[in-house]
Design a protein around this motif. Structure first.
Motif, mmCIF file in Angstrom:
data_model
loop_
_atom_site.group_PDB
_atom_site.id
_atom_site.type_symbol
_atom_site.label_atom_id
_atom_site.label_comp_id
_atom_site.label_asym_id
_atom_site.label_seq_id
_atom_site.Cartn_x
_atom_site.Cartn_y
_atom_site.Cartn_z
ATOM 1 N N LEU A 1 -2.741 10.508 -12.346
ATOM 2 C CA LEU A 1 -2.999 9.169 -11.813
ATOM 3 C C LEU A 1 -4.427 9.016 -11.295
ATOM 4 N N ASP A 2 -5.165 10.132 -11.282
ATOM 5 C CA ASP A 2 -6.547 10.137 -10.797
ATOM 6 C C ASP A 2 -6.624 9.702 -9.340
ATOM 7 N N VAL A 3 -5.729 10.279 -8.529
ATOM 8 C CA VAL A 3 -5.760 10.045 -7.085
ATOM 9 C C VAL A 3 -5.657 11.392 -6.388
ATOM 10 N N VAL B 1 4.946 7.310 -6.244
ATOM 11 C CA VAL B 1 4.625 7.540 -7.653
ATOM 12 C C VAL B 1 4.773 6.243 -8.442
ATOM 13 N N ALA B 2 5.896 5.567 -8.255
ATOM 14 C CA ALA B 2 6.132 4.319 -8.974
ATOM 15 C C ALA B 2 5.108 3.256 -8.584
ATOM 16 N N SER C 1 0.838 -1.192 0.000
ATOM 17 C CA SER C 1 0.000 0.000 0.000
ATOM 18 C C SER C 1 0.869 1.236 0.000
ATOM 19 N N VAL C 2 0.275 2.347 -0.422
ATOM 20 C CA VAL C 2 1.046 3.581 -0.525
ATOM 21 C C VAL C 2 1.583 4.016 0.828
ATOM 22 N N THR C 3 0.759 3.887 1.886
ATOM 23 C CA THR C 3 1.186 4.359 3.190
ATOM 24 C C THR C 3 2.318 3.528 3.773
ATOM 25 N N GLN D 1 0.533 0.132 -10.402
ATOM 26 C CA GLN D 1 -0.786 -0.409 -10.089
ATOM 27 C C GLN D 1 -1.771 -0.146 -11.223
ATOM 28 N N ARG D 2 -1.562 0.971 -11.931
ATOM 29 C CA ARG D 2 -2.465 1.354 -13.011
ATOM 30 C C ARG D 2 -1.976 0.889 -14.380
#
Length: 389
Positions: free
Chosen positions: A60-62, A13-14, A2-4, A19-20
């Protein structure tokens, strides 16, 4: 992963890109940045700035908070956070007012000190009970001063949430802050608008934040006179300065910078306004950060050198970011040792803030990546941050 769980925003970012299923070329084009810059950010050769982060987050649409990485709630803080949210929900429900107003004033002063010291855990522990008491007092007293105190505590809630990138809590806090400020006075309303613009800043909507600032400035110019007018305008122009720098709008940044300096000329020494400082020193601190955002790094260091020729009176919550932005400028000018020295100063000044601040996280990640040989100071700092070298 997970990002956190990642150790710095640039590495996020990577993670999000992969993931996308996006290539570096596709993401770079969508964000309007070079492939070279994106590649350097991902591998740790270049620190991710929040302006570039905002562009990447949109591509990234986040949310920007997701890309930067919201700080996980520690197990020992979960109860305090639940109690804080409960106190916020009960904003419109009067309760038993505190009888010892001297104790209430002392506790408010203590909260201001904890915030100034960048004691994030201390602030969170203090907030639920104090917010409840100050709100009950305001419902009973019904005076502008009582509601101004409620607004001030909500400003601290916003500050705490923004530091951790808990943006749902930050946006809820500024909503309640504005409601309290409307029952207080025009200066308190200006501070609430400054924090509202901060939620736009934290979400990466810099243009929206600038619109909020300009609307608030027009209100101040119509409703305030004298010292309070200069304080309100100064705080708002500093927020506008930061937003314009992140937007990479040189002309808008210069406009807000000049206006902030004019206001600071009327306030010879920095003062605390509802937990936020304004005066010549904090104006200079914001100028350093904005010059770094605009990649005018030598100008940033010139202002830093001038600022540090005399003892600083600002609290740790302002001094630590000054060291971080000085480190940014030094690193951009390839002074790695100087950047590390300034980053160590940031950690020594406010360790809790440095641990969660995205600029501090990014600088440390890049310095670790760039130092191909062991550096004792870097090793010590990495251990503090819980990172491998």
């Amino acid at each position: 992963m997970s990002v956190t769980e990642t150790s710095a925003p640039g590495r996020n970012v990577a993670v999000l890109r992969k993931q996308r299923g996006m290539s570096q070329v596709k993401l770079a084009r969508a964000a309007g940045v070079s492939v070279s810059l994106l590649s350097k950010v991902e591998i740790g050769d270049r620190a991710l700035t929040q302006g570039v982060a905002a562009a990447l987050a949109r591509a990234l649409d986040v949310g920007l908070d997701e890309l930067l990485g919201a700080v996980p709630v520690g197990r020992h803080d979960e109860e305090s956070l639940r109690e804080l949210r409960s106190a916020i929900r009960r904003f419109d429900l009067p309760g038993e007012a505190p009888t010892d107003l001297d104790a209430l004033r002392r506790d408010l002063a203590h909260l201001t000190k904890l915030r100034g010291d960048a004691d994030l855990s201390g602030v969170l522990e203090k907030l639920p009970d104090l917010l409840t008491r100050v709100t009950h007092h305001a419902h009973t007293a019904g005076t502008p001063d009582a509601w101004a105190k409620v607004s001030e505590v909500y400003s601290t809630v916003y500050w705490l949430a923004a530091r951790h990138r808990w943006m749902d809590l930050a946006e809820l806090a500024v909503l309640k802050q504005r409601l309290a400020a409307e029952r207080a006075d025009p200066l308190t309303t200006a501070v609430a608008a400054r924090d509202e613009a901060g939620t736009f800043l934290n979400s990466g909507d810099f243009a929206g934040g600038l619109a909020v600032v300009d609307r608030a400035i027009a209100h101040v110019e119509s409703h305030l006179r004298g010292r309070e007018r200069f304080l309100a305008l100064g705080l708002l122009h500093l927020r506008g300065l930061t937003l314009a720098g992140r937007e990479r709008d040189n002309a808008e940044a210069e406009r807000h910078m000049a206006a902030a300096w004019r206001a600071a000329e009327e306030i010879p020494r920095d003062v605390n306004v509802h937990g936020i400082h304004f005066g010549p020193e904090n104006t200079a601190v914001h100028v350093v950060a904005t010059y770094a955002d605009l990649e005018r790094h030598r100008k940033a260091l010139e202002v830093t050198d001038d600022l540090r020729r005399r003892p600083l009176t600002l609290p740790a919550t302002r001094i630590s970011p000054l060291h971080m932005n000085t480190a940014r400028a030094k690193l951009a000018l390839r002074d790695r040792d100087g950047a590390l020295e300034s980053l160590v100063d940031a950690w020594d000044t406010a360790p809790q803030m440095a641990r969660v601040h995205p600029t501090s996280q990014e600088l440390l990640r890049v310095l670790i990546a760039l130092h191909r040989r062991s550096n004792p100071a870097l090793v010590r700092l990495a251990k503090k941050a819980g990172l491998p070298v």
